[in-house]
Structure formats: C-alpha cells, structure tokens
Design a protein around this motif. Sequence first.
Motif, PDB file in Angstrom:
ATOM      1  N   MET A   1      35.845 -14.200 -50.268  1.00 18.53           N
ATOM      2  CA  MET A   1      35.250 -14.185 -51.591  1.00 18.53           C
ATOM      3  C   MET A   1      36.117 -13.322 -52.513  1.00 18.53           C
ATOM      4  O   MET A   1      36.708 -12.341 -52.084  1.00 18.53           O
ATOM      5  CB  MET A   1      33.832 -13.594 -51.498  1.00 18.53           C
ATOM      6  CG  MET A   1      33.001 -13.716 -52.754  1.00 18.53           C
ATOM      7  SD  MET A   1      32.852 -12.262 -53.824  1.00 18.53           S
ATOM      8  CE  MET A   1      31.943 -11.117 -52.844  1.00 18.53           C
ATOM      9  N   ILE A   2      36.184 -13.728 -53.759  1.00 17.58           N
ATOM     10  CA  ILE A   2      36.873 -12.958 -54.782  1.00 17.58           C
ATOM     11  C   ILE A   2      35.816 -12.428 -55.740  1.00 17.58           C
ATOM     12  O   ILE A   2      34.964 -13.184 -56.211  1.00 17.58           O
ATOM     13  CB  ILE A   2      37.906 -13.823 -55.535  1.00 17.58           C
ATOM     14  CG1 ILE A   2      39.026 -14.263 -54.574  1.00 17.58           C
ATOM     15  CG2 ILE A   2      38.486 -13.062 -56.734  1.00 17.58           C
ATOM     16  CD1 ILE A   2      40.018 -15.233 -55.168  1.00 17.58           C
ATOM     17  N   PHE A   3      35.864 -11.133 -55.998  1.00 21.37           N
ATOM     18  CA  PHE A   3      34.937 -10.514 -56.937  1.00 21.37           C
ATOM     19  C   PHE A   3      35.719 -10.083 -58.167  1.00 21.37           C
ATOM     20  O   PHE A   3      36.747  -9.413 -58.059  1.00 21.37           O
ATOM     21  CB  PHE A   3      34.245  -9.299 -56.306  1.00 21.37           C
ATOM     22  CG  PHE A   3      33.331  -8.585 -57.252  1.00 21.37           C
ATOM     23  CD1 PHE A   3      32.177  -9.189 -57.711  1.00 21.37           C
ATOM     24  CD2 PHE A   3      33.636  -7.307 -57.705  1.00 21.37           C
ATOM     25  CE1 PHE A   3      31.333  -8.531 -58.596  1.00 21.37           C
ATOM     26  CE2 PHE A   3      32.807  -6.642 -58.586  1.00 21.37           C
ATOM     27  CZ  PHE A   3      31.649  -7.265 -59.041  1.00 21.37           C
ATOM     28  N   VAL A   4      35.221 -10.489 -59.335  1.00 21.45           N
ATOM     29  CA  VAL A   4      35.857 -10.164 -60.608  1.00 21.45           C
ATOM     30  C   VAL A   4      34.874  -9.363 -61.450  1.00 21.45           C
ATOM     31  O   VAL A   4      33.716  -9.756 -61.584  1.00 21.45           O
ATOM     32  CB  VAL A   4      36.257 -11.450 -61.380  1.00 21.45           C
ATOM     33  CG1 VAL A   4      36.952 -11.104 -62.691  1.00 21.45           C
ATOM     34  CG2 VAL A   4      37.116 -12.366 -60.522  1.00 21.45           C
ATOM     35  N   THR A   5      35.336  -8.246 -62.018  1.00 20.31           N
ATOM     36  CA  THR A   5      34.489  -7.477 -62.922  1.00 20.31           C
ATOM     37  C   THR A   5      35.248  -7.150 -64.202  1.00 20.31           C
ATOM     38  O   THR A   5      36.409  -6.759 -64.155  1.00 20.31           O
ATOM     39  CB  THR A   5      33.954  -6.173 -62.281  1.00 20.31           C
ATOM     40  OG1 THR A   5      33.163  -5.471 -63.250  1.00 20.31           O
ATOM     41  CG2 THR A   5      35.059  -5.271 -61.768  1.00 20.31           C
ATOM     42  N   VAL A   6      34.574  -7.339 -65.320  1.00 18.85           N
ATOM     43  CA  VAL A   6      35.167  -7.009 -66.616  1.00 18.85           C
ATOM     44  C   VAL A   6      34.548  -5.734 -67.189  1.00 18.85           C
ATOM     45  O   VAL A   6      34.868  -5.343 -68.305  1.00 18.85           O
ATOM     46  CB  VAL A   6      35.040  -8.178 -67.627  1.00 18.85           C
ATOM     47  CG1 VAL A   6      35.689  -9.438 -67.080  1.00 18.85           C
ATOM     48  CG2 VAL A   6      33.597  -8.432 -68.008  1.00 18.85           C
ATOM     49  N   GLY A   7      33.656  -5.106 -66.440  1.00 13.19           N
ATOM     50  CA  GLY A   7      33.046  -3.861 -66.878  1.00 13.19           C
ATOM     51  C   GLY A   7      31.943  -4.068 -67.899  1.00 13.19           C
ATOM     52  O   GLY A   7      31.418  -5.168 -68.059  1.00 13.19           O
TER      53      GLY A   7
END
Length: 165
Positions: A1-7
Amino acid sequence: MIFVTVGTHEQPFDRLVKAIDELKRDQLITDDIFIQTGYSTYSPKYCEWSKFVPYADMEKKMAEARIVITHGGPASFIMPLQMGKTPVVVPRQAEYGEHVNNHQVEFVENVSKRMGTIIPVYDIADLRNAVCNYDTIISTMTQGAKSHNEEFNREFEKIVDNLFQ
C-alpha cells in the motif's frame, strides 16, 4: 500500500493528489493507494481517500505502507523516518499556490543534502520515477544518519568491565 499525505495546510495541493491519481489510473502504480487530501479541491477517482485522517489512523497507515509520500512539512516526513521508512517528499511550492512561500522547498533541499534520508521530488513529472523505482532508489542511498548504538554499547561494556577488574 502507498500512503500519501498533504497535511493540514489550508491551501490545496492538487498537483500532488492529481499526479498520484493519474499514475494509478494509468496503472503505472499497481499498489493500493490511500490519499489524505486535506484542503485539495481535486477529488481522486482511482484511489481511496479522505480529506483528513485522525492521527492514530495516520500512524497506522504509515506503518502499513510500503511507500509513504508526503508534502514538505517536517512533521509529516519525520514520522515515517522514525518508523524506519524512506519517504518520498514533494514540497509545496508558492508558484502553484500551494503555500505562501517556498520554505518547504528550502527545508527539503537542506534535509536531502545533509541527511540523505528522504527522496525529494521538486518537479511533479519526477514523481513517477520516484515511486516506480522506489526500491532501487533506496538501495542506492548511502548517506543518512548512522546509528552509533553498537559502538556506544561496546565502549560502555569496556568501561563496565574495567570497573569490575
């Protein structure tokens, strides 16, 4: 899984969210992807997403992720580093209306040069390479913070041994 966060910064980071969604759409990324989109106005069509994620859920998703992709805010990329992961870091840029100035770019450049523990992506066109060649990139990274625990323990053991002689 890839987790992306932009805050949680109040300006959108559509450039990153859209790029990830398009890589998934084009099947250039086959991993499952979860994106924390924050105040972005682009809604992903090919990835699971939520505007905001409770802190405990974010920790869990980062721990489970094979790859963590973050914006250039220190708190967001320090967490995966503490988990032993090498994050892909895409700093927000003022020219795209993603932040008020380019302090994230400057900070990411500094950390990348001094520590070598992150994969910086300044041009969104380079994101594909960073994700698709992630394992190769991290296997060639030679810089970074070196743990001196073993050395410390050996020296401490010598001191203790000398005390009992």
